[in-house]
Design a protein around this motif. Structure first.
Motif, PDB file in Angstrom:
ATOM      1  N   MET A   1       0.827  -1.194   0.000  1.00  0.00           N
ATOM      2  CA  MET A   1       0.000   0.000   0.000  1.00  0.00           C
ATOM      3  C   MET A   1       0.868   1.254   0.000  1.00  0.00           C
ATOM      4  O   MET A   1       0.580   2.203  -0.691  1.00  0.00           O
ATOM      5  CB  MET A   1      -0.935  -0.061   1.218  1.00  0.00           C
ATOM      6  N   SER A   2       1.926   1.253   0.822  1.00  0.00           N
ATOM      7  CA  SER A   2       2.767   2.448   0.885  1.00  0.00           C
ATOM      8  C   SER A   2       3.561   2.633  -0.401  1.00  0.00           C
ATOM      9  O   SER A   2       3.865   3.753  -0.790  1.00  0.00           O
ATOM     10  CB  SER A   2       3.658   2.377   2.121  1.00  0.00           C
ATOM     11  N   ALA A   3       3.908   1.535  -1.078  1.00  0.00           N
ATOM     12  CA  ALA A   3       4.619   1.647  -2.359  1.00  0.00           C
ATOM     13  C   ALA A   3       3.716   2.307  -3.400  1.00  0.00           C
ATOM     14  O   ALA A   3       4.177   3.125  -4.198  1.00  0.00           O
ATOM     15  CB  ALA A   3       5.077   0.268  -2.829  1.00  0.00           C
TER      16      ALA A   3
ATOM     17  N   ARG B   1       1.247   4.444  -2.743  1.00  0.00           N
ATOM     18  CA  ARG B   1       1.173   5.868  -2.384  1.00  0.00           C
ATOM     19  C   ARG B   1       2.417   6.620  -2.838  1.00  0.00           C
ATOM     20  O   ARG B   1       2.329   7.730  -3.350  1.00  0.00           O
ATOM     21  CB  ARG B   1       1.016   6.027  -0.877  1.00  0.00           C
ATOM     22  N   ASP B   2       3.576   6.014  -2.625  1.00  0.00           N
ATOM     23  CA  ASP B   2       4.824   6.664  -3.052  1.00  0.00           C
ATOM     24  C   ASP B   2       4.841   6.869  -4.562  1.00  0.00           C
ATOM     25  O   ASP B   2       5.291   7.912  -5.050  1.00  0.00           O
ATOM     26  CB  ASP B   2       6.031   5.833  -2.612  1.00  0.00           C
ATOM     27  N   GLU B   3       4.348   5.879  -5.296  1.00  0.00           N
ATOM     28  CA  GLU B   3       4.306   6.003  -6.752  1.00  0.00           C
ATOM     29  C   GLU B   3       3.344   7.108  -7.186  1.00  0.00           C
ATOM     30  O   GLU B   3       3.644   7.905  -8.071  1.00  0.00           O
ATOM     31  CB  GLU B   3       3.887   4.658  -7.371  1.00  0.00           C
ATOM     32  N   ILE B   4       2.177   7.173  -6.548  1.00  0.00           N
ATOM     33  CA  ILE B   4       1.197   8.221  -6.873  1.00  0.00           C
ATOM     34  C   ILE B   4       1.773   9.591  -6.549  1.00  0.00           C
ATOM     35  O   ILE B   4       1.640  10.537  -7.335  1.00  0.00           O
ATOM     36  CB  ILE B   4      -0.129   7.975  -6.114  1.00  0.00           C
ATOM     37  N   ARG B   5       2.430   9.733  -5.414  1.00  0.00           N
ATOM     38  CA  ARG B   5       3.049  11.017  -5.047  1.00  0.00           C
ATOM     39  C   ARG B   5       4.113  11.423  -6.060  1.00  0.00           C
ATOM     40  O   ARG B   5       4.224  12.595  -6.422  1.00  0.00           O
ATOM     41  CB  ARG B   5       3.645  10.927  -3.648  1.00  0.00           C
ATOM     42  N   ALA B   6       4.917  10.462  -6.508  1.00  0.00           N
ATOM     43  CA  ALA B   6       5.961  10.769  -7.493  1.00  0.00           C
ATOM     44  C   ALA B   6       5.330  11.249  -8.803  1.00  0.00           C
ATOM     45  O   ALA B   6       5.793  12.221  -9.412  1.00  0.00           O
ATOM     46  CB  ALA B   6       6.830   9.541  -7.732  1.00  0.00           C
ATOM     47  N   ILE B   7       4.259  10.584  -9.219  1.00  0.00           N
ATOM     48  CA  ILE B   7       3.574  10.990 -10.457  1.00  0.00           C
ATOM     49  C   ILE B   7       2.992  12.389 -10.304  1.00  0.00           C
ATOM     50  O   ILE B   7       3.126  13.236 -11.191  1.00  0.00           O
ATOM     51  CB  ILE B   7       2.483   9.961 -10.830  1.00  0.00           C
ATOM     52  N   LEU B   8       2.345  12.653  -9.163  1.00  0.00           N
ATOM     53  CA  LEU B   8       1.774  13.983  -8.924  1.00  0.00           C
ATOM     54  C   LEU B   8       2.865  15.050  -8.905  1.00  0.00           C
ATOM     55  O   LEU B   8       2.682  16.137  -9.456  1.00  0.00           O
ATOM     56  CB  LEU B   8       0.985  14.005  -7.619  1.00  0.00           C
ATOM     57  N   ARG B   9       3.997  14.757  -8.268  1.00  0.00           N
ATOM     58  CA  ARG B   9       5.095  15.739  -8.254  1.00  0.00           C
ATOM     59  C   ARG B   9       5.552  16.068  -9.673  1.00  0.00           C
ATOM     60  O   ARG B   9       5.775  17.219 -10.012  1.00  0.00           O
ATOM     61  CB  ARG B   9       6.271  15.191  -7.440  1.00  0.00           C
ATOM     62  N   GLU B  10       5.692  15.036 -10.512  1.00  0.00           N
ATOM     63  CA  GLU B  10       6.123  15.254 -11.900  1.00  0.00           C
ATOM     64  C   GLU B  10       5.100  16.087 -12.672  1.00  0.00           C
ATOM     65  O   GLU B  10       5.471  17.008 -13.408  1.00  0.00           O
ATOM     66  CB  GLU B  10       6.314  13.911 -12.603  1.00  0.00           C
TER      67      GLU B  10
END
Length: 144
Positions: free
Chosen positions: A1-3, A5-14
């Protein structure tokens, strides 16, 4: 689950970084007005109230994207004339000129808007898409 979230956050940052790089700050519109008497001031106020019925215009004024300047050299007794507007072109109804469109932007559209025209750089948040669907607003992509 945390992986995930981390992926979604990275995409949003980009995506946000790309939006910021693409978005150039728009110059505010400046409307020069001439007021030389109380009657002209009243006519201007009435005109402003009539124009403020448009949610897009009211939002631009509230955000400071549409400003008013007194014309220099206005003399008492000079007639109130149609405003001279400078700055970027006015956005037609059913168009939002923002890189990232949120639910609030959709909610601020007038009740008569049934379609929203977006350019290639415009992006909708998931909540904005849901709000448009709830209100029956069709999303159109425009080629600029």
């Amino acid at each position: 689950m945390s992986a995930l979230r981390d992926e979604i956050r990275a995409i949003l940052r980009e995506e946000i970084a790309a939006l910021r790089a693409d978005a150039a700050p728009a110059a505010p519109q400046t409307e020069r007005i001439r007021i030389g008497s109380s009657a002209e001031l009243n006519r201007f106020a009435q005109d402003l109230l009539r124009r403020a019925a448009s949610p897009e215009f009211a939002a631009r004024v509230m955000a400071g994207d549409h400003r008013f300047d007194l014309e220099e050299g206005a003399r008492v007794g000079a007639a109130y004339t149609a405003p001279i507007v400078t700055g970027p072109a006015r956005t037609p109804p059913g168009t939002i000129d923002k890189a990232l469109i949120t639910e609030r932007d959709i909610a601020a559209l007038g009740n008569g808007v049934r379609s929203l025209r977006l350019g290639p750089q415009n992006r909708l948040t998931p909540l904005a898409r849901d709000e448009a669907r709830r209100r029956g607003i069709r999303i159109e992509r425009a080629d600029r």
